[in-house]
Write a protein that holds these residues in place. Structure first.
Motif, short mmCIF file in Angstrom:
data_model
loop_
_atom_site.label_atom_id
_atom_site.label_comp_id
_atom_site.label_asym_id
_atom_site.label_seq_id
_atom_site.Cartn_x
_atom_site.Cartn_y
_atom_site.Cartn_z
N GLU A 132 0.82 -1.21 0.00
CA GLU A 132 0.00 0.00 0.00
C GLU A 132 0.86 1.26 0.00
OE1 GLU A 132 -4.26 -1.47 1.80
OE2 GLU A 132 -2.88 -0.49 3.19
N GLN A 133 2.06 1.20 0.59
CA GLN A 133 2.97 2.34 0.49
C GLN A 133 3.39 2.55 -0.96
OE1 GLN A 133 4.67 4.63 3.07
NE2 GLN A 133 2.53 4.15 3.50
N GLU A 134 3.64 1.45 -1.68
CA GLU A 134 4.02 1.55 -3.08
C GLU A 134 2.87 2.10 -3.93
OE1 GLU A 134 5.79 -1.29 -6.68
OE2 GLU A 134 5.19 -2.18 -4.76
N ALA A 135 1.65 1.63 -3.62
CA ALA A 135 0.49 2.07 -4.39
C ALA A 135 0.02 3.46 -4.00
CB ALA A 135 -0.66 1.07 -4.21
N GLY A 136 0.33 3.87 -2.76
CA GLY A 136 -0.13 5.17 -2.27
C GLY A 136 -1.60 5.20 -1.92
N ALA A 137 -2.18 4.02 -1.74
CA ALA A 137 -3.62 3.92 -1.46
C ALA A 137 -3.94 2.56 -0.87
CB ALA A 137 -4.41 4.14 -2.74
N SER A 138 -5.14 2.42 -0.32
CA SER A 138 -5.60 1.14 0.20
C SER A 138 -5.80 0.14 -0.93
CB SER A 138 -6.91 1.30 0.97
OG SER A 138 -6.72 2.01 2.17
N LEU A 139 -5.46 -1.12 -0.66
CA LEU A 139 -5.64 -2.19 -1.64
C LEU A 139 -6.61 -3.25 -1.15
CD1 LEU A 139 -1.90 -2.68 -2.67
CD2 LEU A 139 -3.68 -1.47 -3.95
N TRP A 140 -6.95 -3.21 0.13
CA TRP A 140 -7.85 -4.20 0.70
C TRP A 140 -8.98 -3.51 1.46
CZ3 TRP A 140 -2.57 -4.83 0.61
CH2 TRP A 140 -2.09 -5.97 -0.07
N GLY A 141 -10.15 -4.13 1.44
CA GLY A 141 -11.25 -3.67 2.26
C GLY A 141 -11.03 -4.14 3.70
N GLY A 142 -12.07 -3.99 4.50
CA GLY A 142 -11.93 -4.34 5.90
C GLY A 142 -12.92 -5.38 6.37
N LEU A 143 -12.92 -5.59 7.66
CA LEU A 143 -13.74 -6.62 8.29
C LEU A 143 -15.22 -6.46 7.97
CD1 LEU A 143 -13.88 -9.00 10.30
CD2 LEU A 143 -14.01 -7.31 12.13
N ALA A 144 -15.68 -5.22 7.84
CA ALA A 144 -17.10 -4.98 7.64
C ALA A 144 -17.48 -4.81 6.17
CB ALA A 144 -17.52 -3.72 8.41
N ASP A 145 -16.53 -5.07 5.26
CA ASP A 145 -16.78 -4.85 3.84
C ASP A 145 -16.99 -6.15 3.08
OD1 ASP A 145 -16.34 -2.09 4.18
OD2 ASP A 145 -14.18 -2.37 3.97
N PRO A 146 -17.72 -6.11 1.96
CA PRO A 146 -17.83 -7.30 1.09
C PRO A 146 -16.46 -7.68 0.56
CG PRO A 146 -19.44 -5.61 0.48
CD PRO A 146 -18.51 -4.97 1.45
N VAL A 147 -16.27 -8.97 0.28
CA VAL A 147 -14.97 -9.44 -0.21
C VAL A 147 -14.60 -8.79 -1.54
CG1 VAL A 147 -15.11 -11.64 1.01
CG2 VAL A 147 -16.04 -11.46 -1.31
N GLN A 148 -15.60 -8.36 -2.31
CA GLN A 148 -15.34 -7.75 -3.61
C GLN A 148 -14.67 -6.39 -3.49
OE1 GLN A 148 -18.31 -8.85 -2.57
NE2 GLN A 148 -18.77 -10.64 -3.84
N THR A 149 -14.64 -5.85 -2.27
CA THR A 149 -14.01 -4.54 -2.06
C THR A 149 -12.51 -4.58 -2.33
OG1 THR A 149 -15.67 -4.07 -0.35
CG2 THR A 149 -13.73 -2.64 -0.41
N ALA A 150 -11.88 -5.71 -2.01
CA ALA A 150 -10.43 -5.83 -2.13
C ALA A 150 -9.99 -5.73 -3.59
CB ALA A 150 -9.97 -7.15 -1.53
N LYS A 151 -8.89 -5.04 -3.82
CA LYS A 151 -8.31 -4.92 -5.15
C LYS A 151 -7.29 -6.02 -5.44
CE LYS A 151 -8.99 0.08 -5.47
NZ LYS A 151 -8.34 1.40 -5.72
N ARG A 152 -6.91 -6.74 -4.39
CA ARG A 152 -5.98 -7.85 -4.54
C ARG A 152 -6.45 -9.01 -3.66
NH1 ARG A 152 0.18 -5.27 -4.38
NH2 ARG A 152 -0.14 -3.71 -6.02
N PRO A 153 -6.01 -10.23 -3.94
CA PRO A 153 -6.35 -11.34 -3.04
C PRO A 153 -5.88 -11.03 -1.63
CG PRO A 153 -5.40 -12.17 -5.08
CD PRO A 153 -5.24 -10.67 -5.11
N GLY A 154 -6.68 -11.46 -0.65
CA GLY A 154 -6.38 -11.13 0.73
C GLY A 154 -5.80 -12.27 1.52
N PHE A 155 -5.80 -12.08 2.83
CA PHE A 155 -5.12 -13.00 3.73
C PHE A 155 -6.08 -13.48 4.82
CE2 PHE A 155 -1.98 -10.41 1.72
CZ PHE A 155 -0.88 -11.24 1.56
N GLY A 156 -5.60 -14.43 5.59
CA GLY A 156 -6.30 -14.87 6.78
C GLY A 156 -7.50 -15.76 6.49
N ALA A 157 -8.21 -16.12 7.57
CA ALA A 157 -9.36 -16.99 7.46
C ALA A 157 -10.44 -16.38 6.57
CB ALA A 157 -9.92 -17.28 8.85
#
Length: 495
Positions: A101-126
């Motif tokens: 995200e430092q390289e992109a200068g912006a958020s690349l992933w949504g959060g706990l309360a967001d739909p999975v489609q929010t993420a711009k890249r594959p995510g992590f964790g359960a």
């Protein structure tokens, strides 16, 4: 005060009225090292030697979605006590996601309360679509600080003296590590677990004092679950399967909606510390959710586990006092909504029977003990109380489990604490001979400080207040590590 500022990080965060991006939760983006800190009140004690480490959530970029406080990037704060002197520093944990995200200068992933489609890249964790922020928990093991993510991340190592990033711990398995690894100071071992959306849905492992993986075993569950913590005694580790998990039907559509299944029992898996999957025994208990456990120990045929019993883990939205538009989020973060109380489970290893009892009627959470007694019989617990409606700690409570009494120390209006671990006095032999250490955010002055409370004279308030060079953000967990523990861990890992 001697102060050194590090180069600033890239941030795109804009103005907001979000309750967990403002006030005590205003993100801090400054990294510093500081010596000769101002002592506001009292005298810095010379009878402790070690570090207090606090993990905080500091959102760096404009959220892609609605933002949950657990989404923020990890920043580790460290204050060292040595011969009556203090030294402070703070750093972002340079996770892979932080770097991206430092390289992109912006958020690349949504959060706990967001739909999975929010993420711009594959995510992590359960969850599978989140940023691995490493911002939840922090422990010290094998001579290194270890920062972890609540829904299973990579577990990032940080040098306890310089705060330099040391990368991902080499023993981390492919399914990651949940927050709340447990360190046994008696053996130097670290116990951990993880969970996922694929069978067997959970694993349990042990890492030696030398930082090498000793065992890693499957723990079969009926389906995806959301455990958050574990406990251990001298001979056993205790895992859990609580009836609070993602709705199975919605999960088929990749929607992560948490439900409380009151028709199902809470289940506890008890496994010998170095046991196998075949050694696991399951015990049932009343339905609830336990976010955190305090300690566990063996008493004859019984294994005793203490933690915080949530009476309503999925409460309705706040009807009063909530920031408009955030009523649901604020309820899920409010101790007074989910009603967490100190609780004891007794598992009879001979008969298979479970007994339970409430230990205190106060609404509390985030308990700490003298960790020299972790896994052993003990007497005192140090919890925090919270401002109703908010994920903000405004008091400390000392529980005496022998007498059943509890004593509360309340902070001033507009002042909010961090989780407060126990720092034993050098050479102490009594369980409560030491200090609680915490950071406090003062919204009245826009400052932060470190306080120490004499655990034997709890109600008297802080014996020392030390000004920090900047106002920190709030967060979740912290740890105290004696200098002797750090040095022994370094020696073991280098052997």
């Amino acid at each position: 005060m001697k102060l050194f500022r590090h180069p600033p990080v890239v941030t795109s965060l804009g103005p907001t009225n979000h309750p967990y991006l403002t006030g005590p939760w205003t993100p801090l983006h400054e990294e510093v090292d500081a010596e000769d800190l101002e002592v506001i009140e009292g005298t810095v004690p010379s009878d402790i030697a070690g570090i207090y480490v606090r993990n905080t959530e500091n959102q760096v970029h404009q959220p892609l979605g609605s933002h949950h406080p657990f989404d923020g990037d990890a920043m580790v704060h460290r204050i060292e006590f040595s011969n009556g002197k203090v030294r402070y520093g703070n750093r972002f944990v340079r996770t892979r996601c932080f770097a991206a995200e430092q390289e992109a200068g912006a958020s690349l992933w949504g959060g706990l309360a967001d739909p999975v489609q929010t993420a711009k890249r594959p995510g992590f964790g359960a969850h599978g679509a989140l940023k691995d922020s490493a911002s939840t928990d922090v422990v010290v093991h094998a001579g290194k600080i270890l920062a972890t993510f609540y829904q299973c991340g990579e577990a990032y190592q940080v040098d306890p003296d310089t705060l330099d990033g040391l990368g991902v711990a080499p023993w981390v398995p492919i399914d990651g590590v949940s927050a709340h690894c447990k360190v046994d100071e008696s053996t130097g071992e670290l116990m951990f677990f993880n969970y996922s959306k694929h069978a067997p849905y959970m694993h349990y492992g042990v890492v030696g004092a030398d930082g090498r993986l000793k065992s890693y075993v499957p723990v079969e569950l009926p389906g995806p679950r959301l455990p958050h913590d574990m406990a251990f005694s001298e001979n056993y580790s205790i895992l859990n399967d609580m009836p609070v998990f993602w709705d199975e039907k919605l999960l088929e559509r990749n929607i992560h909606a948490v439900r409380f299944r009151k028709d199902l029992p809470s289940r506890f898996a008890i496994i010998p510390r170095h046991g196998t999957a075949e050694d696991i025994r399951w015990f049932e208990a009343a339905p609830c959710y336990a976010l955190h456990f305090v300690n566990a120990f063996e008493d004859g045929d019984e294994l005793i586990v203490d933690g915080y019993f949530q009476e309503d883990p999925t409460p309705p939205p706040l009807s009063e006092g909530a920031v408009e538009g955030y009523e649901h989020l604020m309820a899920y973060l409010d101790m007074h909504s989910f009603r967490s109380r100190l609780h004891r489970w007794r598992f009879n290893l001979k008969t298979g029977e479970t007994r339970e009892e409430r230990l205190c009627d106060r609404i509390v959470e985030f308990g700490m003990i003298n960790t020299r007694l972790a896994g052993k019989p003990y007497r005192y617990v140090y919890s925090v109380g919270a401002k109703p409606g908010w994920f903000l700690f405004n008091s400390f409570v000392k529980h005496d489990l022998e007498t059943g009494e509890s004593t509360e120390l309340t902070l001033g209006e507009g002042c909010f604490a961090s989780e407060a671990p126990f720092a034993p006095r050098i050479g102490s032999t009594e369980e409560d001979d030491g200090y609680l250490v915490s950071f406090v955010i003062d919204e009245n002055s826009g400052t932060s400080e470190c306080i120490l409370i004499d655990a034997k004279n709890f109600a008297a308030g802080p014996v020392c207040r030390i000004a920090l060079p900047h106002k920190i953000s709030s967060g979740t967990h912290s740890v105290w590590a004696d200098r002797s523990i750090i040095d022994a861990g370094k020696a073991a890992s280098q052997a």
